[in-house]
Design an enzyme around this catalytic site. Structure first.
Site, PDB file in Angstrom:
ATOM      1  CG  ASN A 118      67.050  17.075  32.381  1.00 20.51           C
ATOM      2  OD1 ASN A 118      67.415  17.827  31.469  1.00 20.51           O
ATOM      3  ND2 ASN A 118      66.838  15.793  32.181  1.00 20.51           N
ATOM      4  N   GLY A 152      66.837  25.506  27.489  1.00 20.46           N
ATOM      5  CA  GLY A 152      66.493  24.942  26.177  1.00 20.46           C
ATOM      6  C   GLY A 152      67.220  23.661  25.834  1.00 20.46           C
ATOM      7  N   GLY A 153      67.742  22.947  26.844  1.00 20.39           N
ATOM      8  CA  GLY A 153      68.410  21.673  26.569  1.00 20.39           C
ATOM      9  C   GLY A 153      69.493  21.854  25.529  1.00 20.39           C
ATOM     10  CG  ASP A 168      71.204  16.368  30.832  1.00 23.48           C
ATOM     11  OD1 ASP A 168      70.383  16.211  29.918  1.00 23.48           O
ATOM     12  OD2 ASP A 168      71.311  17.432  31.457  1.00 23.48           O
ATOM     13  CB  SER A 221      75.366  20.517  31.434  1.00 17.12           C
ATOM     14  OG  SER A 221      74.487  21.612  31.315  1.00 17.12           O
ATOM     15  CB  SER A 222      73.469  21.998  26.479  1.00 14.85           C
ATOM     16  OG  SER A 222      73.558  20.721  25.925  1.00 14.85           O
ATOM     17  NE  ARG A 242      74.924  18.505  34.576  1.00 16.77           N
ATOM     18  CZ  ARG A 242      73.827  18.689  33.850  1.00 16.77           C
ATOM     19  NH1 ARG A 242      72.934  19.613  34.182  1.00 16.77           N
ATOM     20  NH2 ARG A 242      73.622  17.953  32.777  1.00 16.77           N
ATOM     21  CB  THR A 259      68.360  22.864  34.826  1.00 26.16           C
ATOM     22  OG1 THR A 259      67.293  22.222  34.136  1.00 26.16           O
ATOM     23  CG2 THR A 259      69.511  21.893  34.987  1.00 26.16           C
ATOM     24  CB  THR A 286      67.080  25.005  31.923  1.00 27.00           C
ATOM     25  OG1 THR A 286      67.106  23.601  31.832  1.00 27.00           O
ATOM     26  CG2 THR A 286      68.360  25.529  32.522  1.00 27.00           C
TER      27      THR A 286
HETATM   28  O1  DON Z   1      72.065  20.505  31.505  1.00 28.19           O
HETATM   29  C1  DON Z   1      71.447  20.438  30.458  1.00 28.19           C
HETATM   30  O2  DON Z   1      71.958  20.626  29.366  1.00 28.19           O
HETATM   31  C2  DON Z   1      69.973  20.128  30.505  1.00 28.19           C
HETATM   32  N1  DON Z   1      69.671  19.346  31.657  1.00 28.19           N
HETATM   33  C3  DON Z   1      69.228  21.408  30.470  1.00 28.19           C
HETATM   34  C4  DON Z   1      67.744  21.184  30.474  1.00 28.19           C
HETATM   35  C5  DON Z   1      66.984  22.288  29.893  1.00 28.19           C
HETATM   36  O3  DON Z   1      67.510  23.266  29.433  1.00 28.19           O
HETATM   37  C6  DON Z   1      65.512  22.110  29.889  1.00 28.19           C
HETATM   38  N2  DON Z   1      64.899  22.976  28.951  1.00 28.19           N
HETATM   39  N3  DON Z   1      64.437  22.632  27.922  1.00 28.19           N
END
Ligand code: DON
Length: 560
Positions: free
Chosen positions: A390, A462-463, A412, A441-442, A95, A388, A370
């Site tokens: 982000n 998908g954030g 994030d 992060s997710s 990360r 990712t 991502t």
């Molecule tokens: O680490 C994370 O949770 C986010 N930066 C992930 C970003 C992501 O999945 C973008 N897609 N929508």
């Protein structure tokens, strides 16, 4: 498959939106599923040459930086879950980190208001990249092939180029005005200022040169020397914070995996600084006492149970989760069966509970960018990687002379208590900005085993929605006994505590279920503007590998 489920599939077939056909393959000797068919082929070739799953994962990681630039990266970060054929599980945290010069209030303006632009669309938004160090460290520790061998395919693709498909050409076109802000971005993603079109040859000479330096010099090819000089010069010219010291200091961390057990299946996933593994296990623990198979896929009872599990787990995310090197994350508590039982004891089968009315969450406006890939090799080693920048194309800034995009991962962090980030997520002290800290992060790369044998390798972009996508793939596979194609393709829904709304894909629930959920007090039920997740996954069924690239997007699965 239940009647309801069949109906859902029919809806998808009739109204496919932007979906593409699921790519599905069977094989005995190895399988790679990713968002890029070219990258999946790269991974398969490495496996066919006798490389193991880590060799392939590293090759795919570098290839994705060339063939899927909105999320594949060398300027971002990611997580890897690796299980050896013998059953040892390792998780690697690559990360991004906050630069040394970062500070808690760096994204607040003089009135103390959160400056979204600065936190997302600036060079201050960039965390110290982790991908290169992570991939190379994984290769050194567990790979069998040389650095040059696994990076060679990516160099070739960047140098000689490849034909753009409609997916990539459209993405470049749609982002053209954003890329126009930065000369090196415009140069990379346009044909001398004009939009690329489907079928054009796309070459990336500067990225090829950077990859050659990494191939020749290892991590020093990126974190030191001309690439680092170019990156730091960009920072200095544009108000960014990353220094040579930040780059030289970056190290990936091997962490204790999250381990849970769900109906006899072992769940191995990513620990903090990702919230993914902890929330996944927590939600599965809350659901385990209920017979979801009996209640039925997509039934009001099942959806209600899952939303309520999601609500509680995401509330805990906001309170308790952050970088464990800076904050005492109560991992053991959150992943224990006892805690889940107590946390779910106020579940009311007849009514929605209410998320506390705090924080003005908003919904993510970014599309899914991502990316996740899954690999299993002939010996039974398996790898799940989610990586990712982000946002889609990160902060859109290509480093001049080095040819790669920078992430905007600093968004994030929780920059201001109870103030939503780009994914509508809120947080507090646990995830506040500190120098050298990793942002929460997710991402949820996950491996599931049954009686010590691989069952499923999965994960998603998908954030904030990532964890719920993985949850639904897992529940589909285990509770609803779906094959991998159905488990991944079935429509999904998402709730994240705040904002207190439920979004769902077409077919995830019938109108009747929506009506019933509404009358139980669930709020803001509506169809999602975007598809939820992109879960490129592999399942092992009776010694046969079955891989699928999620039909929600382009991608490819390559097996043999
Ligand atoms: O680490 C994370 O949770 C986010 N930066 C992930 C970003 C992501 O999945 C973008 N897609 N929508």
């Amino acid at each position: 498959m239940s009647l309801l489920h069949k109906l859902a599939f029919l809806v998808i077939l009739l109204f496919p939106a932007s979906w593409v056909l699921a790519e599905f393959q069977r094989g005995e000797n190895g399988m790679v599923s990713s968002r890029s068919d070219i990258a999946s082929e790269v991974g398969k070739d490495i496996l066919a040459q006798g490389g193991n799953a880590i060799d392939a994962a590293v090759a795919v990681g570098f290839a994705l930086a060339v063939t899927y630039p909105s999320a594949g990266n060398i300027g971002g970060g990611g997580f890897m879950v690796f299980r050896t054929a013998e059953g040892e599980v390792y998780t690697q945290d690559a990360r991004e980190k906050a630069p040394l010069a970062a500070s808690r209030d760096m994204f607040l303006d003089s009135n103390g208001e959160f400056d979204r632009q600065l936190s997302r669309n600036s060079l201050q938004a960039t965390g110290v990249p982790g991908s290169v160090a992570g991939l190379l460290d994984a290769l050194e520790r567990f790979g069998t092939m040389s650095r040059a061998e696994v990076i060679a395919p990516a160099i070739k693709l960047a140098e000689e180029g490849f034909q753009l498909n409609a997916d990539l050409a459209n993405q470049f076109q749609n982002n053209l005005s954003t890329f126009q802000q930065y000369p090196a971005s415009l140069q990379k993603f346009s044909n001398k200022g004009q939009a690329y079109v489907n079928g054009d040859l796309w070459q990336q000479p500067e990225l090829a040169a950077t990859l050659k330096l990494i191939s020749a010099n290892g991590r020093d090819g990126f974190y030191k020397g001309p690439v680092a000089d170019n990156l730091v010069a960009s920072m200095q010219a544009n108000g960014g914070l990353i220094t040579h010291e930040d780059l030289a200091n970056y190290e990936p961390v091997w962490r204790e995996p999250i381990h849970g057990n769900y109906r006899g299946y072992d769940v191995w996933s990513m620990p903090a600084p990702s919230s993914g593994g902890i929330l996944l296990v927590q939600m599965l623990n809350m659901l385990e006492p209920y017979d979801l198979n009996e209640l039925g896929w997509g039934s009001t009872e099942t959806v209600h149970l899952m939303i309520e599990a999601q609500r509680r787990a995401y509330a805990d995310r906001a309170e308790h989760l952050g970088d464990p090197d800076f904050y005492n994350v109560p991992t053991a508590m959150l992943t224990s069966k006892e805690y889940a039982q107590q946390r779910f004891s106020d579940f009311n089968p007849d009514a929605a509970s209410s998320s506390e009315d705090i924080g003005a969450g908003s919904w993510p406006q970014e599309s899914m960018q991502t990316t996740h890939y899954s690999i299993i090799d002939a010996k039974g080693n398996s790898v799940a990687v989610t990586t990712t920048l982000n946002a889609s194309y990160g902060n859109k800034f290509v480093v001049p002379g080095a040819g790669f995009l920078l992430n905007n991962e600093m968004d994030d962090f929780s920059s201001k208590p109870n103030t939503a980030n780009g994914f509508g997520l809120i947080g507090g002290v646990a995830n506040e900005i500190q120098p050298s800290k990793r942002m929460l992060s997710s991402m949820t790369p996950t491996i599931i085993t049954y009686e010590d044998k691989i069952f499923l390798v999965t994960g998603s972009p998908g954030g904030s929605t990532i964890i719920n996508t993985v949850l639904q793939v897992v529940v589909n596979a285990i509770d609803h006994r779906m094959n991998i194609e159905d488990a991944v393709t079935s429509p999904r829904f998402h709730h994240q505590w705040q904002p207190d709304i439920v979004r769902y894909e077409v077919g995830a629930m019938t109108d009747q279920v929506v009506d019933e959920l509404n009358s139980m007090g669930h709020k803001g039920l509506s169809r999602s503007r975007f598809s939820l997740g992109d879960a490129n996954s592999i399942m092992l069924i009776e010694n046969t590998l079955e891989g699928v690239s999620d039909p929600r997007n382009e991608g490819g699965v390559a097996g043999f």
